[in-house]
Design a protein around this motif. Structure first.
Motif, PDB file in Angstrom:
ATOM      1  N   GLU A 409       0.828  -1.208   0.000  1.00 26.64           N
ATOM      2  CA  GLU A 409       0.000   0.000   0.000  1.00 26.64           C
ATOM      3  C   GLU A 409       0.863   1.259   0.000  1.00 26.64           C
ATOM      4  O   GLU A 409       0.625   2.188  -0.776  1.00 26.64           O
ATOM      5  N   THR A 410       1.871   1.289   0.860  1.00 22.37           N
ATOM      6  CA  THR A 410       2.767   2.448   0.918  1.00 22.37           C
ATOM      7  C   THR A 410       3.520   2.600  -0.391  1.00 22.37           C
ATOM      8  O   THR A 410       3.688   3.717  -0.912  1.00 22.37           O
ATOM      9  N   ALA A 411       3.979   1.472  -0.943  1.00 25.72           N
ATOM     10  CA  ALA A 411       4.720   1.512  -2.205  1.00 25.72           C
ATOM     11  C   ALA A 411       3.852   2.067  -3.335  1.00 25.72           C
ATOM     12  O   ALA A 411       4.311   2.915  -4.124  1.00 25.72           O
ATOM     13  N   GLN A 412       2.605   1.626  -3.397  1.00 20.62           N
ATOM     14  CA  GLN A 412       1.699   2.075  -4.467  1.00 20.62           C
ATOM     15  C   GLN A 412       1.473   3.584  -4.385  1.00 20.62           C
ATOM     16  O   GLN A 412       1.530   4.289  -5.408  1.00 20.62           O
ATOM     17  N   ILE A 413       1.223   4.094  -3.186  1.00 14.29           N
ATOM     18  CA  ILE A 413       0.941   5.527  -3.027  1.00 14.29           C
ATOM     19  C   ILE A 413       2.186   6.358  -3.329  1.00 14.29           C
ATOM     20  O   ILE A 413       2.112   7.404  -3.983  1.00 14.29           O
ATOM     21  N   ALA A 414       3.365   5.873  -2.862  1.00 16.97           N
ATOM     22  CA  ALA A 414       4.612   6.600  -3.099  1.00 16.97           C
ATOM     23  C   ALA A 414       4.916   6.666  -4.593  1.00 16.97           C
ATOM     24  O   ALA A 414       5.309   7.720  -5.120  1.00 16.97           O
ATOM     25  N   LEU A 415       4.734   5.552  -5.302  1.00 21.51           N
ATOM     26  CA  LEU A 415       4.981   5.524  -6.741  1.00 21.51           C
ATOM     27  C   LEU A 415       3.997   6.420  -7.486  1.00 21.51           C
ATOM     28  O   LEU A 415       4.367   7.141  -8.416  1.00 21.51           O
ATOM     29  N   GLN A 416       2.728   6.388  -7.063  1.00 22.67           N
ATOM     30  CA  GLN A 416       1.722   7.233  -7.702  1.00 22.67           C
ATOM     31  C   GLN A 416       2.058   8.702  -7.510  1.00 22.67           C
ATOM     32  O   GLN A 416       1.878   9.527  -8.410  1.00 22.67           O
ATOM     33  N   SER A 417       2.581   9.039  -6.322  1.00 24.43           N
ATOM     34  CA  SER A 417       2.973  10.425  -6.043  1.00 24.43           C
ATOM     35  C   SER A 417       4.110  10.854  -6.957  1.00 24.43           C
ATOM     36  O   SER A 417       4.131  11.976  -7.470  1.00 24.43           O
ATOM     37  N   ALA A 418       5.064   9.944  -7.154  1.00 21.40           N
ATOM     38  CA  ALA A 418       6.212  10.259  -8.012  1.00 21.40           C
ATOM     39  C   ALA A 418       5.797  10.421  -9.471  1.00 21.40           C
ATOM     40  O   ALA A 418       6.439  11.166 -10.225  1.00 21.40           O
ATOM     41  N   LEU A 419       4.738   9.737  -9.865  1.00 24.77           N
ATOM     42  CA  LEU A 419       4.265   9.793 -11.250  1.00 24.77           C
ATOM     43  C   LEU A 419       3.353  10.975 -11.521  1.00 24.77           C
ATOM     44  O   LEU A 419       2.999  11.240 -12.679  1.00 24.77           O
ATOM     45  N   THR A 420       2.930  11.664 -10.446  1.00 19.99           N
ATOM     46  CA  THR A 420       1.966  12.764 -10.609  1.00 19.99           C
ATOM     47  C   THR A 420       2.552  14.106 -10.180  1.00 19.99           C
ATOM     48  O   THR A 420       1.861  14.945  -9.603  1.00 19.99           O
ATOM     49  N   GLY A 421       3.853  14.288 -10.431  1.00 18.62           N
ATOM     50  CA  GLY A 421       4.435  15.609 -10.253  1.00 18.62           C
ATOM     51  C   GLY A 421       5.155  15.878  -8.954  1.00 18.62           C
ATOM     52  O   GLY A 421       5.627  16.994  -8.735  1.00 18.62           O
ATOM     53  N   HIS A 422       5.256  14.871  -8.070  1.00 16.69           N
ATOM     54  CA  HIS A 422       5.981  15.073  -6.817  1.00 16.69           C
ATOM     55  C   HIS A 422       7.367  14.430  -6.886  1.00 16.69           C
ATOM     56  O   HIS A 422       7.551  13.418  -7.564  1.00 16.69           O
ATOM     57  N   LEU A 423       8.306  15.024  -6.169  1.00 16.37           N
ATOM     58  CA  LEU A 423       9.620  14.399  -6.006  1.00 16.37           C
ATOM     59  C   LEU A 423       9.598  13.671  -4.670  1.00 16.37           C
ATOM     60  O   LEU A 423       9.427  14.283  -3.615  1.00 16.37           O
ATOM     61  N   VAL A 424       9.749  12.345  -4.699  1.00 15.06           N
ATOM     62  CA  VAL A 424       9.620  11.503  -3.515  1.00 15.06           C
ATOM     63  C   VAL A 424      10.989  10.956  -3.117  1.00 15.06           C
ATOM     64  O   VAL A 424      11.676  10.324  -3.935  1.00 15.06           O
ATOM     65  N   PHE A 425      11.377  11.220  -1.886  1.00 16.12           N
ATOM     66  CA  PHE A 425      12.605  10.656  -1.309  1.00 16.12           C
ATOM     67  C   PHE A 425      12.201   9.513  -0.384  1.00 16.12           C
ATOM     68  O   PHE A 425      11.346   9.697   0.487  1.00 16.12           O
ATOM     69  N   THR A 426      12.811   8.356  -0.538  1.00 17.75           N
ATOM     70  CA  THR A 426      12.412   7.235   0.315  1.00 17.75           C
ATOM     71  C   THR A 426      13.522   6.185   0.400  1.00 17.75           C
ATOM     72  O   THR A 426      14.540   6.269  -0.307  1.00 17.75           O
ATOM     73  N   THR A 427      13.301   5.198   1.267  1.00 21.51           N
ATOM     74  CA  THR A 427      14.255   4.098   1.430  1.00 21.51           C
ATOM     75  C   THR A 427      13.515   2.769   1.389  1.00 21.51           C
ATOM     76  O   THR A 427      12.318   2.694   1.656  1.00 21.51           O
ATOM     77  N   VAL A 428      14.267   1.729   1.061  1.00 20.49           N
ATOM     78  CA  VAL A 428      13.757   0.363   1.135  1.00 20.49           C
ATOM     79  C   VAL A 428      14.935  -0.533   1.507  1.00 20.49           C
ATOM     80  O   VAL A 428      16.078  -0.252   1.135  1.00 20.49           O
ATOM     81  N   HIS A 429      14.669  -1.570   2.263  1.00 20.98           N
ATOM     82  CA  HIS A 429      15.738  -2.475   2.680  1.00 20.98           C
ATOM     83  C   HIS A 429      16.053  -3.477   1.572  1.00 20.98           C
ATOM     84  O   HIS A 429      15.200  -4.268   1.182  1.00 20.98           O
ATOM     85  N   ALA A 430      17.271  -3.426   1.062  1.00 21.68           N
ATOM     86  CA  ALA A 430      17.774  -4.399   0.090  1.00 21.68           C
ATOM     87  C   ALA A 430      19.296  -4.365   0.184  1.00 21.68           C
ATOM     88  O   ALA A 430      19.879  -3.381   0.633  1.00 21.68           O
ATOM     89  N   ASN A 431      19.932  -5.435  -0.255  1.00 18.07           N
ATOM     90  CA  ASN A 431      21.382  -5.526  -0.111  1.00 18.07           C
ATOM     91  C   ASN A 431      22.154  -4.777  -1.188  1.00 18.07           C
ATOM     92  O   ASN A 431      23.312  -4.402  -0.978  1.00 18.07           O
ATOM     93  N   SER A 432      21.550  -4.583  -2.344  1.00 17.14           N
ATOM     94  CA  SER A 432      22.233  -3.868  -3.415  1.00 17.14           C
ATOM     95  C   SER A 432      21.202  -3.146  -4.270  1.00 17.14           C
ATOM     96  O   SER A 432      19.992  -3.399  -4.173  1.00 17.14           O
ATOM     97  N   SER A 433      21.690  -2.259  -5.131  1.00 15.94           N
ATOM     98  CA  SER A 433      20.778  -1.471  -5.958  1.00 15.94           C
ATOM     99  C   SER A 433      19.964  -2.358  -6.895  1.00 15.94           C
ATOM    100  O   SER A 433      18.780  -2.092  -7.153  1.00 15.94           O
ATOM    101  N   PHE A 434      20.564  -3.423  -7.399  1.00 14.38           N
ATOM    102  CA  PHE A 434      19.857  -4.259  -8.371  1.00 14.38           C
ATOM    103  C   PHE A 434      18.869  -5.229  -7.706  1.00 14.38           C
ATOM    104  O   PHE A 434      18.072  -5.852  -8.402  1.00 14.38           O
TER     105      PHE A 434
END
Length: 577
Positions: A409-434
């Motif tokens: 749910e958080t991911a969907q809203i954050a992505l939608q915000s980024a696609l509709t004119g907002h600049l979104v700064f965020t983090t996610v836990h993963a070991n590498s960029s890929f």
């Protein structure tokens, strides 16, 4: 003087060493031959040559002078350490070890020093003084810990008392300490001195752990845990945890489930935030306190800045280009404690202008930033990342910071915000960029939607930086090859090692710095991600676009003499040549 010069050498040192089985006659003959040249003390020479260790030397000395040897793992009654000032103990190199009625045993490494202090001590304490022998290393370590512990306790004077404060509708208030009963004053002092000592030593976390040997207090400094003091009595455990719960406004009566809280202290005219996590364990409740010291993040210019990261110029230019994008998602990834949030704070501080509105939602708000609206997650009251983010969008923000994306749910809203004119700064836990793609796919996000929103992915780690006391290291060809490096390319290069001094508290390292792996998402890279191109192809494309991977960034710090090869291998995976 009750315990006097009746102790005489019965055998020579070397003879005893052989008789006790610590050395062979051949080793002794070799050391004696070197002694005639160097004029060193025989015992120290044996240690230097690797024939004896410090404990074996102490056993031989004790036998030679007819004293008892002790290992000094603990003191039976720690209160006897208060009989003599720490300065006096340090000057004459002894510690009170054991009391038997009106008699006191003191532990020393050099029996001849006993005669320098025995008369004065017997007069001062009105007690009979006797001697036991310990190793010089353990004695010095014990004196150092005792000095550190006492200094911390003494530093909590009335004029340095840390005021507990809290946020309210009227701003910052002091919390009353009347909740703490008078008989807990010693506990208050232990907790306050521990917090102050950890701040002074620039620790990021305090671990208070209960075990079968007592209460262990450890600090995480530069990413590594260090024991702060000797174990405390387990009888103090409940009172210490209760004190921390009161400071964090948690439930003192609840000891069966984990609790999380926070408090703020005013220390030396600045405010420092503390996040508290309490966990029930086999021996009682353990506490971890995260120290959030805003001053450590501020650059020399007196504000949050990416310059304080000390990144290579080309990485700084690429990162600044990403944070000034008109819309899209600026995504950081890495494990807990890799500095993601600190970097995000610096990034949004650089784009915080009076003509734009920035709103953050965090769990919790780690640092207060002027001119930015910050919202703390409160899941107990129903304020989740997703619900808070929906409300944020109704407040017409230009830029949004989402502390962490944890669910679909958080991911969907954050992505939608980024696609509709907002600049979104965020983090996610993963070991590498890929690996970010897989993380979002597991949350149920379509790769196309993710790639359409993403501007860049930044993986970050923190690597320890060598202290000024660093020394030149001898790195063999096999070590270079084991580290995935080409010995031919590095022939004649000067490598460094950690030595240790007073400035770095003997660790050899002084602070940490960020290393980053910045992958820009252009149209070609997005298409490769969506088509699930092999990792090797993705890496080749990223390298052409200017990406320096984490391993390369770590090795660059080694080549520049900023850190050691061992530290680079600890933080990043070794890649084959």
């Amino acid at each position: 003087m009750k315990n006097s010069l009746k102790h005489f050498k019965k055998k020579a040192f070397g003879e005893l060493a052989v008789d006790m089985g610590f050395m062979t006659q051949e080793q002794l003959n070799f050391v004696v031959s070197k002694k005639n040249i160097s004029n060193q003390m025989l015992g120290q020479l044996c240690i230097d040559e690797g024939c004896l260790d410090d404990e074996e030397l102490a056993r031989i000395i004790a036998t030679q002078y007819s004293y008892d040897y002790v290992e000094l793992n603990n003191i039976e009654a720690p209160e006897i350490l208060n009989l003599v000032d720490i300065e006096y103990m340090t000057k004459f190199k002894f510690i009170p070890f054991r009391q038997r009625g009106d008699a006191l045993e003191i532990a020393m490494a050099e029996p001849m020093d006993y005669f320098k202090v025995v008369d004065e001590l017997e007069t001062l304490l009105d007690m009979e003084i006797s001697l036991v022998v310990v190793s010089k290393t353990k004695l010095n370590e014990f004196l150092k810990k005792l000095d550190t512990s006492k200094s911390a306790l003494e530093s909590v004077s009335d004029d340095m008392r840390m005021a507990i404060v809290r946020e309210s509708d009227r701003g910052v208030e002091e919390l009353s300490l009347e909740k703490i009963s008078a008989d807990e004053s010693v506990i208050v002092k232990i907790v306050d001195s521990t917090l102050l000592d950890a701040i002074t030593k620039q620790a990021s976390d305090i671990h208070i752990e209960t075990s079968d040997v007592g209460i262990l207090i450890r600090y995480r400094i530069d990413g590594m845990l260090h024991q702060a003091t000797e174990p405390l009595d387990t009888d103090l455990q409940s009172a210490i945890v209760s004190r921390i719960k009161v400071m964090s406004e948690l439930d003192i009566s609840e000891k069966r489930i984990p609790q999380d809280g926070r408090f703020k202290l005013k220390v030396r005219e600045r405010y420092i935030d503390f996040r508290v996590s309490i966990l029930p364990t086999l021996f009682g409740e353990d506490v971890v306190i995260r120290i959030l010291d805003r001053d450590k993040m501020i650059s020399r210019e007196g504000k949050f800045s990416l310059d304080a990261l000390a990144l290579p110029h080309e990485e700084l230019v690429r990162m600044r280009r990403m944070i000034h994008a008109p819309y899209g998602m600026f995504l950081m990834t890495g494990p807990t404690g890799s500095g993601k949030t600190s970097t995000l704070y610096r990034a949004i501080s650089e784009v915080n202008h009076s003509d734009s509105k920035i709103i953050t939602i965090e769990d919790p708000v780690e640092y207060q930033l002027k001119g930015i609206t910050q919202i703390p997650v409160n899941e107990k009251k129903g304020l989740t990342f997703a619900k808070g983010l929906r409300s944020i969008l109704r407040h017409d923000p230009d830029k949004i910071l989402v502390g962490e994306i944890r669910d679909q749910e958080t991911a969907q809203i954050a992505l939608q915000s980024a696609l509709t004119g907002h600049l979104v700064f965020t983090t996610v836990h993963a070991n590498s960029s890929f690996e970010v793609m897989n993380r979002f796919v597991h949350m149920g996000i379509e790769p196309y939607n993710l790639m359409a929103a993403l501007n860049c992915i930044i993986a970050q780690r923190l690597i320890r930086v060598l202290c000024e006391c660093k020394g030149v290291a001898s790195v063999s060809k096999s070590e270079l090859m084991d580290s995935g490096l080409d010995p031919a390319q590095l022939f004649g290069h000067t490598f460094y090692r950690a030595r240790g001094c007073d400035r770095c508290k003997g660790t050899g390292y002084k602070g940490r710095k960020a290393i980053v792996e910045l992958v820009e998402l252009d149209d070609e890279m997005r298409e490769m991600f969506i088509k699930r191109a092999p990792l090797t192809e993705l890496k080749k494309k990223a390298t052409v676009s200017g990406t320096v991977f984490l391993r390369g960034a770590a090795i660059r710090e080694v080549i520049n003499g900023e850190t050691t090869l061992a530290e680079a291998n600890r933080v990043t995976f070794v890649e084959s040549m």
